[in-house]
Design a protein around this motif. Structure first.
Motif, PDB file in Angstrom:
ATOM      1  N   LEU A  47       0.839  -1.207   0.000  1.00  0.00           N
ATOM      2  CA  LEU A  47       0.000   0.000   0.000  1.00  0.00           C
ATOM      3  C   LEU A  47       0.872   1.255   0.000  1.00  0.00           C
ATOM      4  O   LEU A  47       0.646   2.186  -0.765  1.00  0.00           O
ATOM      5  CB  LEU A  47      -0.911   0.011   1.227  1.00  0.00           C
ATOM      6  CG  LEU A  47      -1.963  -1.083   1.319  1.00  0.00           C
ATOM      7  CD1 LEU A  47      -2.677  -0.997   2.667  1.00  0.00           C
ATOM      8  CD2 LEU A  47      -2.960  -0.968   0.183  1.00  0.00           C
ATOM      9  N   THR A  48       1.837   1.296   0.916  1.00  0.00           N
ATOM     10  CA  THR A  48       2.717   2.466   1.030  1.00  0.00           C
ATOM     11  C   THR A  48       4.101   2.006   1.464  1.00  0.00           C
ATOM     12  O   THR A  48       4.253   0.956   2.080  1.00  0.00           O
ATOM     13  CB  THR A  48       2.213   3.470   2.079  1.00  0.00           C
ATOM     14  OG1 THR A  48       2.244   2.855   3.365  1.00  0.00           O
ATOM     15  CG2 THR A  48       0.816   3.963   1.785  1.00  0.00           C
ATOM     16  N   ILE A  49       5.096   2.818   1.143  1.00  0.00           N
ATOM     17  CA  ILE A  49       6.448   2.605   1.629  1.00  0.00           C
ATOM     18  C   ILE A  49       6.986   3.940   2.106  1.00  0.00           C
ATOM     19  O   ILE A  49       6.808   4.962   1.435  1.00  0.00           O
ATOM     20  CB  ILE A  49       7.379   1.996   0.558  1.00  0.00           C
ATOM     21  CG1 ILE A  49       8.800   1.856   1.100  1.00  0.00           C
ATOM     22  CG2 ILE A  49       7.352   2.804  -0.729  1.00  0.00           C
ATOM     23  CD1 ILE A  49       9.721   1.066   0.183  1.00  0.00           C
ATOM     24  N   MET A  50       7.594   3.945   3.294  1.00  0.00           N
ATOM     25  CA  MET A  50       8.059   5.198   3.874  1.00  0.00           C
ATOM     26  C   MET A  50       9.496   5.047   4.344  1.00  0.00           C
ATOM     27  O   MET A  50       9.848   4.049   4.990  1.00  0.00           O
ATOM     28  CB  MET A  50       7.180   5.609   5.051  1.00  0.00           C
ATOM     29  CG  MET A  50       5.714   5.762   4.659  1.00  0.00           C
ATOM     30  SD  MET A  50       4.683   6.261   6.033  1.00  0.00           S
ATOM     31  CE  MET A  50       5.223   7.944   6.238  1.00  0.00           C
ATOM     32  N   THR A  51      10.305   6.038   4.030  1.00  0.00           N
ATOM     33  CA  THR A  51      11.681   6.056   4.497  1.00  0.00           C
ATOM     34  C   THR A  51      11.786   6.930   5.739  1.00  0.00           C
ATOM     35  O   THR A  51      10.804   7.549   6.159  1.00  0.00           O
ATOM     36  CB  THR A  51      12.620   6.591   3.404  1.00  0.00           C
ATOM     37  OG1 THR A  51      12.197   7.917   3.051  1.00  0.00           O
ATOM     38  CG2 THR A  51      12.558   5.701   2.169  1.00  0.00           C
ATOM     39  N   PHE A  52      12.990   7.007   6.268  1.00  0.00           N
ATOM     40  CA  PHE A  52      13.238   7.690   7.541  1.00  0.00           C
ATOM     41  C   PHE A  52      12.761   9.140   7.516  1.00  0.00           C
ATOM     42  O   PHE A  52      12.242   9.656   8.503  1.00  0.00           O
ATOM     43  CB  PHE A  52      14.736   7.638   7.835  1.00  0.00           C
ATOM     44  CG  PHE A  52      15.102   8.175   9.180  1.00  0.00           C
ATOM     45  CD1 PHE A  52      15.469   9.507   9.343  1.00  0.00           C
ATOM     46  CD2 PHE A  52      15.089   7.357  10.295  1.00  0.00           C
ATOM     47  CE1 PHE A  52      15.809  10.003  10.592  1.00  0.00           C
ATOM     48  CE2 PHE A  52      15.426   7.845  11.546  1.00  0.00           C
ATOM     49  CZ  PHE A  52      15.793   9.166  11.689  1.00  0.00           C
ATOM     50  N   SER A  53      12.907   9.813   6.388  1.00  0.00           N
ATOM     51  CA  SER A  53      12.624  11.247   6.317  1.00  0.00           C
ATOM     52  C   SER A  53      11.169  11.568   5.992  1.00  0.00           C
ATOM     53  O   SER A  53      10.772  12.739   5.991  1.00  0.00           O
ATOM     54  CB  SER A  53      13.510  11.892   5.259  1.00  0.00           C
ATOM     55  OG  SER A  53      13.277  11.294   4.000  1.00  0.00           O
ATOM     56  N   GLU A  54      10.365  10.559   5.747  1.00  0.00           N
ATOM     57  CA  GLU A  54       8.974  10.800   5.366  1.00  0.00           C
ATOM     58  C   GLU A  54       8.053  10.659   6.567  1.00  0.00           C
ATOM     59  O   GLU A  54       8.152   9.690   7.318  1.00  0.00           O
ATOM     60  CB  GLU A  54       8.552   9.834   4.263  1.00  0.00           C
ATOM     61  CG  GLU A  54       9.322  10.038   2.974  1.00  0.00           C
ATOM     62  CD  GLU A  54       8.952   9.015   1.918  1.00  0.00           C
ATOM     63  OE1 GLU A  54       9.141   7.808   2.195  1.00  0.00           O
ATOM     64  OE2 GLU A  54       8.496   9.420   0.844  1.00  0.00           O
ATOM     65  N   ASN A  55       7.142  11.618   6.735  1.00  0.00           N
ATOM     66  CA  ASN A  55       6.207  11.600   7.860  1.00  0.00           C
ATOM     67  C   ASN A  55       4.833  11.063   7.465  1.00  0.00           C
ATOM     68  O   ASN A  55       4.153  10.439   8.272  1.00  0.00           O
ATOM     69  CB  ASN A  55       6.045  13.004   8.437  1.00  0.00           C
ATOM     70  CG  ASN A  55       7.348  13.563   8.955  1.00  0.00           C
ATOM     71  OD1 ASN A  55       7.819  14.589   8.479  1.00  0.00           O
ATOM     72  ND2 ASN A  55       7.927  12.884   9.917  1.00  0.00           N
ATOM     73  N   THR A  56       4.437  11.367   6.243  1.00  0.00           N
ATOM     74  CA  THR A  56       3.102  10.988   5.783  1.00  0.00           C
ATOM     75  C   THR A  56       3.150  10.593   4.321  1.00  0.00           C
ATOM     76  O   THR A  56       3.871  11.215   3.527  1.00  0.00           O
ATOM     77  CB  THR A  56       2.110  12.158   5.945  1.00  0.00           C
ATOM     78  OG1 THR A  56       2.083  12.575   7.317  1.00  0.00           O
ATOM     79  CG2 THR A  56       0.714  11.738   5.550  1.00  0.00           C
ATOM     80  N   LYS A  57       2.381   9.570   3.987  1.00  0.00           N
ATOM     81  CA  LYS A  57       2.257   9.171   2.591  1.00  0.00           C
ATOM     82  C   LYS A  57       0.857   8.621   2.368  1.00  0.00           C
ATOM     83  O   LYS A  57       0.371   7.828   3.186  1.00  0.00           O
ATOM     84  CB  LYS A  57       3.305   8.138   2.218  1.00  0.00           C
ATOM     85  CG  LYS A  57       3.278   7.742   0.748  1.00  0.00           C
ATOM     86  CD  LYS A  57       4.509   6.994   0.345  1.00  0.00           C
ATOM     87  CE  LYS A  57       5.673   7.935   0.125  1.00  0.00           C
ATOM     88  NZ  LYS A  57       6.838   7.243  -0.465  1.00  0.00           N
ATOM     89  N   SER A  58       0.242   9.062   1.277  1.00  0.00           N
ATOM     90  CA  SER A  58      -1.125   8.633   0.990  1.00  0.00           C
ATOM     91  C   SER A  58      -1.196   7.801  -0.269  1.00  0.00           C
ATOM     92  O   SER A  58      -0.402   7.966  -1.198  1.00  0.00           O
ATOM     93  CB  SER A  58      -2.042   9.860   0.844  1.00  0.00           C
ATOM     94  OG  SER A  58      -2.183  10.521   2.084  1.00  0.00           O
TER      95      SER A  58
END
Lengths: 112, 113
Positions: A47-58
């Motif tokens: 659904l989503t992938i987030m790295t250390f610097s990302e706070n929010t992803k839609s």
């Protein structure tokens, strides 16, 4: 120990309502965090992938947040649909070629 | 573009038998990992293959073995099946060894009776 804990274990909500799933991790060194949706008896779908610097992803009605300081992530589902009924799995990657660390998942049931 | 494909989708085996599960990775992917998922649990890492070699292995006995072919497809073999081996077996492919983005197949449901 590298672990991923998810809560709640299961959740039942009415169609059209919102919900939030939680993920706490102790994995280090942290590389990225993914949320997967897994229908019963099927393979997980990212659904989503987030790295250390990302706070929010839609991704459509799915919004993931990440607080790397507290090592917490959440997955918010807006205006739930019957097709959202599935297990949602939080997966954390460590730096380098190391196995993914999976949570046990949250079983979501959306009812009419 | 075909995604990760696994065969068969379902399988029933008797205790003590041997089984082979197959996986074709997503086009352009050269790294394949196998997972065992018991009912109501998250996937457990079995092993990873890259360049036809086992690169990493989880906490599974030697009864679990694998192979990767030159076309990057892979097999999972389980010998001397136990009732506890009943699970959904998932194959995941990645673009490269150091890229942890995993694309999963639909899984093979193995039932040992």
């Amino acid at each position: 120990k590298n672990q991923v804990e998810q809560s709640p274990q299961s959740l039942i909500i009415l169609e059209g309502k919102n919900c939030t799933l939680q993920c706490n991790y102790t994995v280090s060194p942290f590389s990225n965090l993914r949320w997967y949706k897994q229908d019963t008896g099927r393979g997980p779908v990212s659904l989503t992938i987030m790295t250390f610097s990302e706070n929010t992803k839609s991704n459509g009605r799915y919004t993931a947040t990440l607080d790397a300081d507290t090592k917490q992530s959440s997955l918010h589902i807006t205006a739930s649909q019957l097709s959202d009924s599935a297990s949602y799995i939080c997966v954390v990657s460590r730096v380098g070629n190391t196995p993914l660390v999976f949570g046990k998942g949250t079983r979501l049931s959306v009812i009419a | 573009d075909a995604g990760v494909t696994q065969s068969p989708t379902h399988l029933i085996k008797t205790r003590g038998q041997q089984v082979t599960l197959r996986c074709s990775p997503k086009s352009g992917h050269d790294t394949v990992s196998w997972y065992q998922q018991a009912l109501g649990q998250g996937p457990q890492f079995i092993f990873q293959y890259y360049e036809e070699e086992e690169r990493q292995r989880g906490n599974f006995p030697d009864r679990f073995s694998g192979h990767q072919f030159p076309n990057y497809s892979s097999e999972l073999n389980v010998n001397a099946l136990l009732l506890g081996d009943s699970a959904l077996y998932l194959c995941a492919s990645s673009p490269s060894l150091m890229n942890t983005e995993a694309f999963f197949g639909q899984g093979t449901r193995l039932t040992v009776v």
